[in-house]
Design an enzyme around this catalytic site. Structure first.
Site, short mmCIF file in Angstrom:
data_model
loop_
_atom_site.label_atom_id
_atom_site.label_comp_id
_atom_site.label_asym_id
_atom_site.label_seq_id
_atom_site.Cartn_x
_atom_site.Cartn_y
_atom_site.Cartn_z
N HIS A 118 0.81 -1.23 0.00
CA HIS A 118 0.00 0.00 0.00
C HIS A 118 0.84 1.28 0.00
O HIS A 118 0.37 2.33 0.40
CB HIS A 118 -0.96 -0.01 1.20
N GLY A 186 -1.69 -9.63 12.35
CA GLY A 186 -2.24 -8.31 12.66
C GLY A 186 -2.99 -7.65 11.53
O GLY A 186 -2.93 -6.43 11.38
P1 NAD Z 1 -7.01 -3.08 10.30
O1 NAD Z 1 -6.97 -1.80 11.07
O2 NAD Z 1 -8.16 -3.36 9.42
O3 NAD Z 1 -6.92 -4.32 11.28
C1 NAD Z 1 -5.98 -4.44 12.29
C2 NAD Z 1 -5.98 -5.88 12.79
O4 NAD Z 1 -4.93 -6.02 13.75
C3 NAD Z 1 -7.28 -6.31 13.49
O5 NAD Z 1 -7.66 -7.57 13.01
C4 NAD Z 1 -6.88 -6.40 14.97
O6 NAD Z 1 -7.57 -7.44 15.65
C5 NAD Z 1 -5.41 -6.73 14.87
N1 NAD Z 1 -4.61 -6.27 15.99
C6 NAD Z 1 -4.75 -5.12 16.71
N2 NAD Z 1 -3.78 -5.04 17.62
C7 NAD Z 1 -3.01 -6.15 17.48
C8 NAD Z 1 -1.84 -6.63 18.14
N3 NAD Z 1 -1.28 -5.94 19.13
N4 NAD Z 1 -1.32 -7.81 17.73
C9 NAD Z 1 -1.89 -8.52 16.74
N5 NAD Z 1 -3.00 -8.12 16.07
C10 NAD Z 1 -3.54 -6.95 16.45
O7 NAD Z 1 -5.65 -3.12 9.51
P2 NAD Z 1 -5.24 -3.84 8.15
O8 NAD Z 1 -5.81 -5.20 8.11
O9 NAD Z 1 -3.78 -3.66 8.06
O10 NAD Z 1 -5.93 -3.01 6.96
C11 NAD Z 1 -6.31 -1.67 7.00
C12 NAD Z 1 -5.57 -0.74 6.05
O11 NAD Z 1 -5.15 0.33 6.86
C13 NAD Z 1 -4.34 -1.22 5.36
O12 NAD Z 1 -4.47 -0.85 4.05
C14 NAD Z 1 -3.17 -0.43 5.98
O13 NAD Z 1 -2.34 0.07 4.94
C15 NAD Z 1 -3.81 0.72 6.64
N6 NAD Z 1 -3.23 1.10 7.95
C16 NAD Z 1 -1.88 1.08 8.15
C17 NAD Z 1 -1.35 1.43 9.38
C18 NAD Z 1 0.16 1.40 9.57
O14 NAD Z 1 0.90 1.53 8.60
N7 NAD Z 1 0.63 1.21 10.80
C19 NAD Z 1 -2.19 1.81 10.43
C20 NAD Z 1 -3.59 1.83 10.19
C21 NAD Z 1 -4.08 1.46 8.95
#
Ligand code: NAD
Ligand code: ZN
Length: 241
Positions: A118, A186
């Site tokens: 992404h 995650g």
């Molecule tokens: P999502 O927000 O849809 O899901 C996050 C998942 O992580 C959930 O299933 C949750 O249960 C799990 N989770 C939360 N805390 C956790 C932990 N400590 N250990 C293990 N699992 C944990 O995120 P997604 O599936 O990556 O998709 C959403 C979109 O949002 C993606 O396209 C991504 O690029 C973007 N995004 C990226 C970031 C980042 O770069 N850090 C942050 C937020 C969203």
């Protein structure tokens, strides 16, 4: 053998492993997941801001959201989960890391050749001339413009409803097809096409192991689902390898 030992021995035996990570891997670094933000950022749904429609309607608001995220991620540090995955690639025969994250924390933890499905928060793309620029390490103005043509810049990420860069997607699919084991960590496994990589692995006869804080739509179909925090489970696995 407990589940963790079983997973460690499957990883070691697989030879080639592909890892798919999502926002949950960065949760312990203080970066909220979209679905974990309590649904809101400044009273708005982050998922409705990460779209081309939102940018067309209100570029200031979308840039405010992305400038906030750039700042948050710059201040954050990789957590033990990111570091353990970098350790995996030193201990396993071959590991390809595919991430949906845009925060570059895997790279900062020492992972190399990360496939960023992404994009990332630090590259920007011109809406006029389509050139991309690395604008890490600086605070961008509320409406950043291209130094070459003067048009509005946009974040260099893939928004909901946009297609993935074809080369990235092919590299990810190839990595999943070639590896007998896919480790999914995650991710809510609802954002396509990334979530489709699980089906790609299963259709090719590959095993799938999931690590997530809670059950997801794929939990019932995977070979092993470990429930817990990535930052706690991954270091244990790295030690067992
Ligand atoms: P999502 O927000 O849809 O899901 C996050 C998942 O992580 C959930 O299933 C949750 O249960 C799990 N989770 C939360 N805390 C956790 C932990 N400590 N250990 C293990 N699992 C944990 O995120 P997604 O599936 O990556 O998709 C959403 C979109 O949002 C993606 O396209 C991504 O690029 C973007 N995004 C990226 C970031 C980042 O770069 N850090 C942050 C937020 C969203
Ligand atoms: Zn330009």
């Amino acid at each position: 053998m407990n589940d963790l030992e079983t997973v460690a021995s499957l990883l070691a035996k697989a030879g080639r492993v592909t890892v798919l990570t999502g926002a949950g891997v960065s949760a312990e670094s203080g970066i909220p997941t979209f679905r974990g933000l309590g649904g809101l950022w400044n009273g708005r749904d982050p998922m409705s801001l990460a779209t081309p429609q939102a940018f067309a309607a209100n570029p200031e608001l979308v840039w405010e959201f992305y400038n906030w995220r750039r700042e948050l991620v710059t201040q954050a540090e990789p957590n033990p989960g990111h570091r353990a995955l970098a350790e995996f690639s030193r201990r396993l025969t071959s590991l390809t890391l595919v991430t949906q994250n845009v925060d570059r924390l895997h790279q900062r933890a020492g992972s190399r050749d990360v496939i960023e499905l992404h994009g990332n928060l630090f590259e920007v793309r011109c809406t006029g001339c389509s050139r991309t620029f690395d604008r890490s390490g600086e605070t961008l103005p509320p409406l950043p413009r291209c130094h070459d043509c003067g048009q509005l810049l946009r974040p260099g990420v893939v928004w909901f409803g946009e297609s993935l860069p074809p080369a990235m997607w092919e590299a990810a699919e190839t990595a999943v097809r070639r590896a007998p084991l896919l480790l999914v960590i995650g991710t809510s496994a609802v954002v396509y096409p990334a979530a489709g990589l699980v089906g790609t692995a299963q259709n090719g006869g590959g095993a799938v192991i999931e690590i997530n804080l809670e059950p997801t739509p794929i939990s019932a179909t995977v070979d092993i689902a470990l429930q817990g925090k990535a930052a706690e489970i991954l270091p244990i696995l790295a030690d067992l390898l």
